[in-house]
Design a protein around this motif. Structure first.
Motif, mmCIF file in Angstrom:
data_model
loop_
_atom_site.group_PDB
_atom_site.id
_atom_site.type_symbol
_atom_site.label_atom_id
_atom_site.label_comp_id
_atom_site.label_asym_id
_atom_site.label_seq_id
_atom_site.Cartn_x
_atom_site.Cartn_y
_atom_site.Cartn_z
ATOM 1 N N THR A 181 -13.907 -4.648 11.584
ATOM 2 C CA THR A 181 -14.600 -5.104 12.778
ATOM 3 C C THR A 181 -14.057 -6.492 13.137
ATOM 4 O O THR A 181 -13.443 -7.162 12.293
ATOM 5 C CB THR A 181 -16.107 -5.216 12.520
ATOM 6 O OG1 THR A 181 -16.339 -6.234 11.523
ATOM 7 C CG2 THR A 181 -16.689 -3.894 12.029
ATOM 8 N N PRO A 182 -14.253 -6.952 14.360
ATOM 9 C CA PRO A 182 -13.840 -8.328 14.694
ATOM 10 C C PRO A 182 -14.464 -9.355 13.750
ATOM 11 O O PRO A 182 -13.825 -10.320 13.347
ATOM 12 C CB PRO A 182 -14.339 -8.499 16.133
ATOM 13 C CG PRO A 182 -14.360 -7.114 16.693
ATOM 14 C CD PRO A 182 -14.766 -6.227 15.545
ATOM 15 N N GLN A 183 -15.722 -9.114 13.385
ATOM 16 C CA GLN A 183 -16.403 -10.005 12.445
ATOM 17 C C GLN A 183 -15.701 -9.995 11.085
ATOM 18 O O GLN A 183 -15.500 -11.030 10.451
ATOM 19 C CB GLN A 183 -17.851 -9.555 12.267
ATOM 20 C CG GLN A 183 -18.665 -10.439 11.326
ATOM 21 C CD GLN A 183 -19.116 -11.711 11.998
ATOM 22 O OE1 GLN A 183 -19.940 -11.660 12.897
ATOM 23 N NE2 GLN A 183 -18.595 -12.838 11.586
ATOM 24 N N GLN B 294 -12.371 -11.900 11.178
ATOM 25 C CA GLN B 294 -12.624 -13.340 11.239
ATOM 26 C C GLN B 294 -13.120 -13.856 9.884
ATOM 27 O O GLN B 294 -12.706 -14.934 9.431
ATOM 28 C CB GLN B 294 -13.658 -13.650 12.318
ATOM 29 C CG GLN B 294 -13.874 -15.149 12.527
ATOM 30 C CD GLN B 294 -14.949 -15.413 13.570
ATOM 31 O OE1 GLN B 294 -16.064 -14.924 13.435
ATOM 32 N NE2 GLN B 294 -14.619 -16.155 14.607
ATOM 33 N N GLU C 74 -16.678 -12.314 25.523
ATOM 34 C CA GLU C 74 -15.533 -11.716 24.829
ATOM 35 C C GLU C 74 -14.269 -12.530 25.078
ATOM 36 O O GLU C 74 -13.487 -12.788 24.148
ATOM 37 C CB GLU C 74 -15.350 -10.268 25.305
ATOM 38 C CG GLU C 74 -14.261 -9.517 24.543
ATOM 39 C CD GLU C 74 -14.149 -8.065 24.971
ATOM 40 O OE1 GLU C 74 -13.346 -7.335 24.362
ATOM 41 O OE2 GLU C 74 -14.859 -7.663 25.926
ATOM 42 N N GLY D 103 -14.060 -15.530 23.025
ATOM 43 C CA GLY D 103 -13.941 -15.314 21.585
ATOM 44 C C GLY D 103 -15.257 -15.368 20.843
ATOM 45 O O GLY D 103 -15.281 -15.507 19.615
ATOM 46 N N GLY E 277 -16.978 -9.575 19.800
ATOM 47 C CA GLY E 277 -15.896 -8.598 19.702
ATOM 48 C C GLY E 277 -16.391 -7.238 20.125
ATOM 49 O O GLY E 277 -17.582 -6.924 20.003
ATOM 50 N N ARG E 278 -15.483 -6.422 20.633
ATOM 51 C CA ARG E 278 -15.826 -5.079 21.085
ATOM 52 C C ARG E 278 -15.426 -4.076 20.008
ATOM 53 O O ARG E 278 -14.293 -4.091 19.509
ATOM 54 C CB ARG E 278 -15.101 -4.778 22.401
ATOM 55 C CG ARG E 278 -15.563 -3.499 23.103
ATOM 56 C CD ARG E 278 -14.733 -3.282 24.360
ATOM 57 N NE ARG E 278 -14.904 -4.364 25.307
ATOM 58 C CZ ARG E 278 -15.764 -4.329 26.332
ATOM 59 N NH1 ARG E 278 -16.512 -3.253 26.524
ATOM 60 N NH2 ARG E 278 -15.857 -5.350 27.160
ATOM 61 N N PHE F 142 -20.918 -3.778 20.551
ATOM 62 C CA PHE F 142 -20.490 -5.171 20.616
ATOM 63 C C PHE F 142 -21.002 -5.888 19.363
ATOM 64 O O PHE F 142 -22.049 -5.530 18.819
ATOM 65 C CB PHE F 142 -21.056 -5.856 21.876
ATOM 66 C CG PHE F 142 -20.551 -5.253 23.149
ATOM 67 C CD1 PHE F 142 -19.418 -5.750 23.780
ATOM 68 C CD2 PHE F 142 -21.233 -4.189 23.739
ATOM 69 C CE1 PHE F 142 -18.966 -5.196 24.961
ATOM 70 C CE2 PHE F 142 -20.777 -3.625 24.924
ATOM 71 C CZ PHE F 142 -19.627 -4.137 25.521
ATOM 72 N N GLN F 143 -20.264 -6.919 18.942
ATOM 73 C CA GLN F 143 -20.686 -7.674 17.775
ATOM 74 C C GLN F 143 -20.388 -9.147 17.956
ATOM 75 O O GLN F 143 -19.294 -9.525 18.406
ATOM 76 C CB GLN F 143 -19.989 -7.172 16.505
ATOM 77 C CG GLN F 143 -20.495 -7.839 15.236
ATOM 78 C CD GLN F 143 -19.845 -7.267 13.991
ATOM 79 O OE1 GLN F 143 -18.675 -6.951 13.981
ATOM 80 N NE2 GLN F 143 -20.626 -7.119 12.927
ATOM 81 N N LEU G 48 -19.400 -12.828 16.777
ATOM 82 C CA LEU G 48 -18.518 -13.361 15.760
ATOM 83 C C LEU G 48 -19.142 -14.581 15.092
ATOM 84 O O LEU G 48 -19.947 -15.291 15.678
ATOM 85 C CB LEU G 48 -17.153 -13.722 16.357
ATOM 86 C CG LEU G 48 -16.405 -12.518 16.960
ATOM 87 C CD1 LEU G 48 -15.070 -12.963 17.527
ATOM 88 C CD2 LEU G 48 -16.218 -11.420 15.940
#
Length: 383
Positions: free
Chosen positions: A130-132, A135, A364, A367, A370-371, A377-378, A380
């Motif tokens: 995931t984007p999380q 990161q 988004e 930053g 994140g999709r 959606f999440q 960060l």
């Protein structure tokens, strides 16, 4: 090593059916690879199976080509770093790998070969985080590197790449304060020959790692990225670290193989919890249920490894646990940190669809969120 010695090492490593364990027994008995190939079949059969002894009498078809390729690679490294071939017993060969049941007979290395490993931590996880998760891997890589640890990973897409990139950033902090240039900032253990980079998207990353760290492979030059190489190389990642930190992993992830190997070697296993809605977190949750250390910040890692001087703890706490801003976007408060659908978020905040989508796009682009697949959606972590 000279040409004849190189040829003997390559021949031993390339002989079909003679693995690392059998090769070690041969070396222990006869002293050198050259001496191995001076033996008759009867002598070899006293140490290995008759089939292996027979195989040792035949010269591998690709040996001549591999000798020339390796000699050229060793003689002509880039201006920015070095190439080397470390064999069992070589002073530079990482002692941590000798704890494996089957340490590589020889390893190809590219990078800052005059440095050493020091204290190291493996960071592994999903190739599709995931984007999380991506990161988080970068944040932990940066913080642990800045604290003086070498970050070990596998150069794969996703968590591996993010951890390496974070470690390179942390290395800049590390070099600017009190640490000397004696240890690698990050080590990438790859499943191909070192004359190629896989995945191709990491060409620049591999070059950057060679400037501050090391690339390692047990596979001969020219080796393609075959699927069965990657689970095998995971044992090297597990062995090099004092522990293995799993950032995100599905239940059938190769990262869990690395964690299992780390446990078998007596290393620590640590995992970062995630959303119950993200399949990438289920493997981490399974590890935690089985006794892995639950990790929320880099301070937890240092304390678990008993490598946490108070000044480092204070530094990392400031870096990773900064308080949220009072002027935070209201939509982020409604979102929380778990993945959320557009409909669920709309129910929480009361905005009409057009206004909500516009605000999500702004966040988004900034930053802040994140999709995810499936229209989720999440938020960060830095938000």
């Amino acid at each position: 090593m000279d040409k004849d010695e190189l040829r003997a090492w390559l021949r031993l490593s390339m002989t079909e059916g003679v693995g690392n364990d059998a090769a070690r027994r041969l070396l222990a008995c006869f002293g050198s690879p050259q001496a191995v190939f001076e033996q008759a079949q009867a002598g070899l059969s006293q140490v290995v199976t008759p089939k292996q002894a027979q195989a040792l009498l035949s010269v591998p078809n690709e040996l001549a080509v591999q000798c020339v390729r390796t000699q050229q690679w060793l003689r002509h490294p880039p201006d920015t770093h070095h190439h080397a071939l470390w064999t069992l017993g070589d002073a530079h060969y990482p002692a941590e790998l000798l704890q494996l049941a089957d340490p590589p007979l020889l390893i190809y290395v590219a990078g800052q070969t005059a440095r050493t490993l020091g204290n190291a931590m493996a960071i592994v996880g999903s190739r599709n985080p995931t984007p999380q998760g991506a990161q988080t891997a970068a944040q932990f890589g940066e913080a642990l590197s800045a604290a003086g640890l070498c970050v070990v990973s596998g150069l794969a897409l996703g968590v591996d790449g993010a951890a390496h990139k974070g470690a390179l950033q942390g290395g800049k902090v590390r070099d600017a304060v009190a640490f000397s240039e004696t240890h690698w900032h990050t080590v990438a253990v790859v499943g191909t020959g070192l004359d190629r980079v896989y995945p191709r998207q990491h060409q620049t990353l591999a070059h950057d790692i060679a400037l501050q760290g090391l690339l390692i492979s047990e596979y001969p030059l020219g080796t393609a990225p075959l699927a069965h190489h990657f689970p095998k190389r995971n044992r090297l990642i597990a062995a090099l670290g004092l522990g293995t930190l799993v950032v995100e992993a599905a239940l059938k992830s190769g990262s869990l193989i690395t964690a299992k190997m780390a446990l078998e070697l007596g290393r620590e296993v640590l995992a970062i919890p995630g959303s119950i809605h993200a399949t990438q977190s289920h493997g981490c949750h399974a590890l935690i249920r089985q006794g892995a250390k639950l990790v929320e910040n880099a301070q937890d890692v240092l304390e678990e490894l008993q490598l946490a001087p108070q000044q480092q703890i204070n530094l990392l706490t400031e870096q990773l646990n900064s308080t949220e801003s009072n002027d935070e976007h209201p939509l982020l408060t409604h979102m929380g940190y778990a993945p959320v659908s557009l409909d669920a978020l709309q129910a929480r905040c009361g905005l009409d669809t057009a206004a909500l989508q516009a605000q999500l796009l702004t966040l988004e682009l900034d930053g802040d969120i994140g999709r995810l697949p499936g229209g989720l959606f999440q938020r960060l972590a830095s938000s």
